[in-house]
Scaffold this motif. Structure first.
Motif, mmCIF file in Angstrom:
data_model
loop_
_atom_site.group_PDB
_atom_site.id
_atom_site.type_symbol
_atom_site.label_atom_id
_atom_site.label_comp_id
_atom_site.label_asym_id
_atom_site.label_seq_id
_atom_site.Cartn_x
_atom_site.Cartn_y
_atom_site.Cartn_z
ATOM 1 N N ALA A 47 -16.728 17.541 39.395
ATOM 2 C CA ALA A 47 -15.911 17.417 40.354
ATOM 3 C C ALA A 47 -15.184 18.629 40.674
ATOM 4 C CB ALA A 47 -14.716 16.542 39.831
ATOM 5 N N SER A 48 -15.387 19.139 41.876
ATOM 6 C CA SER A 48 -15.045 20.385 42.515
ATOM 7 C C SER A 48 -13.330 20.562 42.705
ATOM 8 C CB SER A 48 -15.813 20.771 43.778
ATOM 9 O OG SER A 48 -15.384 19.846 44.858
ATOM 10 N N ALA A 49 -12.887 19.126 42.866
ATOM 11 C CA ALA A 49 -11.565 19.187 43.126
ATOM 12 C C ALA A 49 -10.769 18.097 41.983
ATOM 13 C CB ALA A 49 -11.150 18.622 44.450
ATOM 14 N N TRP A 50 -9.730 18.538 41.356
ATOM 15 C CA TRP A 50 -9.178 17.452 40.290
ATOM 16 C C TRP A 50 -7.754 17.964 40.023
ATOM 17 C CZ3 TRP A 50 -11.862 21.671 39.156
ATOM 18 C CH2 TRP A 50 -11.403 22.468 38.146
ATOM 19 N N ALA A 51 -7.112 17.032 39.672
ATOM 20 C CA ALA A 51 -5.492 17.126 39.194
ATOM 21 C C ALA A 51 -5.534 16.299 38.043
ATOM 22 C CB ALA A 51 -4.592 16.715 40.255
ATOM 23 N N VAL A 52 -5.239 16.808 36.805
ATOM 24 C CA VAL A 52 -5.067 16.208 35.705
ATOM 25 C C VAL A 52 -3.820 16.513 35.062
ATOM 26 C CG1 VAL A 52 -5.857 16.255 33.138
ATOM 27 C CG2 VAL A 52 -7.372 16.341 34.992
ATOM 28 N N ALA A 53 -3.089 15.301 34.533
ATOM 29 C CA ALA A 53 -1.618 15.464 33.851
ATOM 30 C C ALA A 53 -0.744 16.310 34.520
ATOM 31 C CB ALA A 53 -1.861 15.898 32.431
ATOM 32 N N ASP A 54 -0.421 17.525 33.966
ATOM 33 C CA ASP A 54 0.567 18.125 34.702
ATOM 34 C C ASP A 54 0.059 19.472 35.492
ATOM 35 O OD1 ASP A 54 -0.492 19.930 32.657
ATOM 36 O OD2 ASP A 54 1.365 20.296 31.493
ATOM 37 N N ALA A 55 -1.143 19.197 35.996
ATOM 38 C CA ALA A 55 -1.904 19.988 36.936
ATOM 39 C C ALA A 55 -2.149 21.429 36.612
ATOM 40 C CB ALA A 55 -1.172 19.885 38.324
ATOM 41 N N LEU A 56 -1.907 21.673 35.029
ATOM 42 C CA LEU A 56 -2.334 23.041 34.797
ATOM 43 C C LEU A 56 -3.841 23.382 35.280
ATOM 44 C CD1 LEU A 56 -0.545 23.243 31.321
ATOM 45 C CD2 LEU A 56 0.188 24.417 33.678
ATOM 46 N N PRO A 57 -4.103 24.610 35.707
ATOM 47 C CA PRO A 57 -5.387 24.695 36.116
ATOM 48 C C PRO A 57 -6.481 24.783 34.859
ATOM 49 C CG PRO A 57 -4.096 26.818 36.280
ATOM 50 C CD PRO A 57 -3.078 25.591 36.119
ATOM 51 N N GLU A 58 -5.887 25.119 33.782
ATOM 52 C CA GLU A 58 -7.003 24.882 32.624
ATOM 53 C C GLU A 58 -7.074 23.601 32.135
ATOM 54 O OE1 GLU A 58 -2.910 26.169 31.057
ATOM 55 O OE2 GLU A 58 -3.923 26.649 32.836
ATOM 56 N N ASN A 59 -6.530 22.386 32.651
ATOM 57 C CA ASN A 59 -6.545 21.032 32.426
ATOM 58 C C ASN A 59 -7.983 20.825 32.850
ATOM 59 O OD1 ASN A 59 -4.153 21.039 31.007
ATOM 60 N ND2 ASN A 59 -3.005 19.840 33.004
ATOM 61 N N GLY A 60 -8.801 19.999 31.783
ATOM 62 C CA GLY A 60 -10.303 19.537 32.364
ATOM 63 C C GLY A 60 -10.451 18.302 31.470
ATOM 64 N N PHE A 61 -11.552 17.757 32.006
ATOM 65 C CA PHE A 61 -12.017 16.327 31.503
ATOM 66 C C PHE A 61 -13.234 16.075 31.623
ATOM 67 C CE2 PHE A 61 -11.616 15.786 35.872
ATOM 68 C CZ PHE A 61 -12.729 15.044 36.335
ATOM 69 N N VAL A 62 -13.816 15.116 30.751
ATOM 70 C CA VAL A 62 -15.165 14.605 30.974
ATOM 71 C C VAL A 62 -14.909 12.999 30.863
ATOM 72 C CG1 VAL A 62 -17.497 14.071 29.998
ATOM 73 C CG2 VAL A 62 -16.454 16.248 29.967
ATOM 74 N N ASP A 63 -15.211 12.307 31.975
ATOM 75 C CA ASP A 63 -15.168 10.776 31.998
ATOM 76 C C ASP A 63 -16.489 10.247 31.979
ATOM 77 O OD1 ASP A 63 -13.881 8.257 32.444
ATOM 78 O OD2 ASP A 63 -14.534 8.431 34.884
ATOM 79 N N MET A 64 -16.807 9.230 31.160
ATOM 80 C CA MET A 64 -18.135 8.758 31.242
ATOM 81 C C MET A 64 -18.155 7.388 31.370
ATOM 82 S SD MET A 64 -19.279 10.741 27.221
ATOM 83 C CE MET A 64 -17.917 10.065 26.595
ATOM 84 N N SER A 65 -19.065 7.006 32.327
ATOM 85 C CA SER A 65 -18.983 5.392 32.511
ATOM 86 C C SER A 65 -20.657 5.013 32.141
ATOM 87 C CB SER A 65 -19.116 5.291 34.160
ATOM 88 O OG SER A 65 -19.220 4.096 34.498
ATOM 89 N N PHE A 66 -20.520 3.933 31.287
ATOM 90 C CA PHE A 66 -21.895 3.741 30.883
ATOM 91 C C PHE A 66 -22.008 2.026 31.425
ATOM 92 C CE2 PHE A 66 -24.325 1.891 27.029
ATOM 93 C CZ PHE A 66 -25.453 2.638 27.030
ATOM 94 N N LEU A 105 -14.555 7.259 28.048
ATOM 95 C CA LEU A 105 -15.752 6.453 28.192
ATOM 96 C C LEU A 105 -15.258 5.120 28.562
ATOM 97 C CD1 LEU A 105 -18.903 5.804 27.696
ATOM 98 C CD2 LEU A 105 -18.163 5.401 25.286
ATOM 99 N N GLU A 106 -16.055 4.468 29.450
ATOM 100 C CA GLU A 106 -15.761 2.948 29.584
ATOM 101 C C GLU A 106 -17.166 2.481 29.877
ATOM 102 O OE1 GLU A 106 -13.647 0.255 33.112
ATOM 103 O OE2 GLU A 106 -14.321 2.147 33.565
ATOM 104 N N ILE A 107 -17.449 1.013 29.219
ATOM 105 C CA ILE A 107 -18.708 0.559 29.238
ATOM 106 C C ILE A 107 -18.404 -0.577 30.390
ATOM 107 C CG2 ILE A 107 -20.477 -1.057 28.423
ATOM 108 C CD1 ILE A 107 -19.771 0.502 25.616
ATOM 109 N N ARG A 108 -19.550 -0.617 31.442
ATOM 110 C CA ARG A 108 -19.373 -1.709 32.380
ATOM 111 C C ARG A 108 -20.734 -2.478 32.444
ATOM 112 N NH1 ARG A 108 -17.502 2.715 36.773
ATOM 113 N NH2 ARG A 108 -15.541 2.991 36.016
#
Length: 128
Positions: A47-66, A105-108
């Motif tokens: 994701a080239s653009a994101w805003a996570v939590a309090d929008a600190l630039p070091e905030n990151g995520f991995v979201d998995m969809s199974f 992680l979310e299973i669908r």
């Protein structure tokens, strides 16, 4: 089917070897014994653009969809989810020690009447 998709914040580029992570997660899915090898897909998208939590630039995520087809018990789905999440957690343990990382992680389940597939790999892999 099963298809495991990872979406991750671009600030993790260089911090996580996503090719290696995809291979580890593929092995985890295969290790459950619930899925044929020829059906497994694991891929990661940045994701080239994101805003996570309090929008600190070091905030990151991995979201998995199974995404999986129907037909497995709740216990089997939970076992698969735990195998995937445990593998991801171990692979990203350094990031989880920071205060700027989120893993999910979310299973669908996919409705088979609304899913079309052709897979030329099955015949080859089933003969092995």
């Amino acid at each position: 089917m099963p298809h495991l998709s990872l979406e991750y914040s671009a600030n993790l580029r260089g911090k996580v070897d996503f090719t290696e992570l995809c291979l580890k997660l593929r092995d985890a899915v295969l290790g459950t014994g619930l899925f044929e090898i020829g059906a497994i897909r694991v891929r990661a998208f940045e994701a080239s653009a994101w805003a996570v939590a309090d929008a600190l630039p070091e905030n990151g995520f991995v979201d998995m969809s199974f995404r999986i087809g129907k037909g497995r018990s709740q216990e089997e789905k939970k076992r698969a989810g735990e195998a995937i999440f445990s593998t991801a957690t171990n692979a990203m343990s350094r990031l989880l020690e920071t205060q700027n990382f989120a893993l999910s992680l979310e299973i669908r389940e996919i409705e088979s009447t609304l899913s079309w597939k052709k897979n030329a790999m099955h015949d080859r892999l089933r003969k092995q």
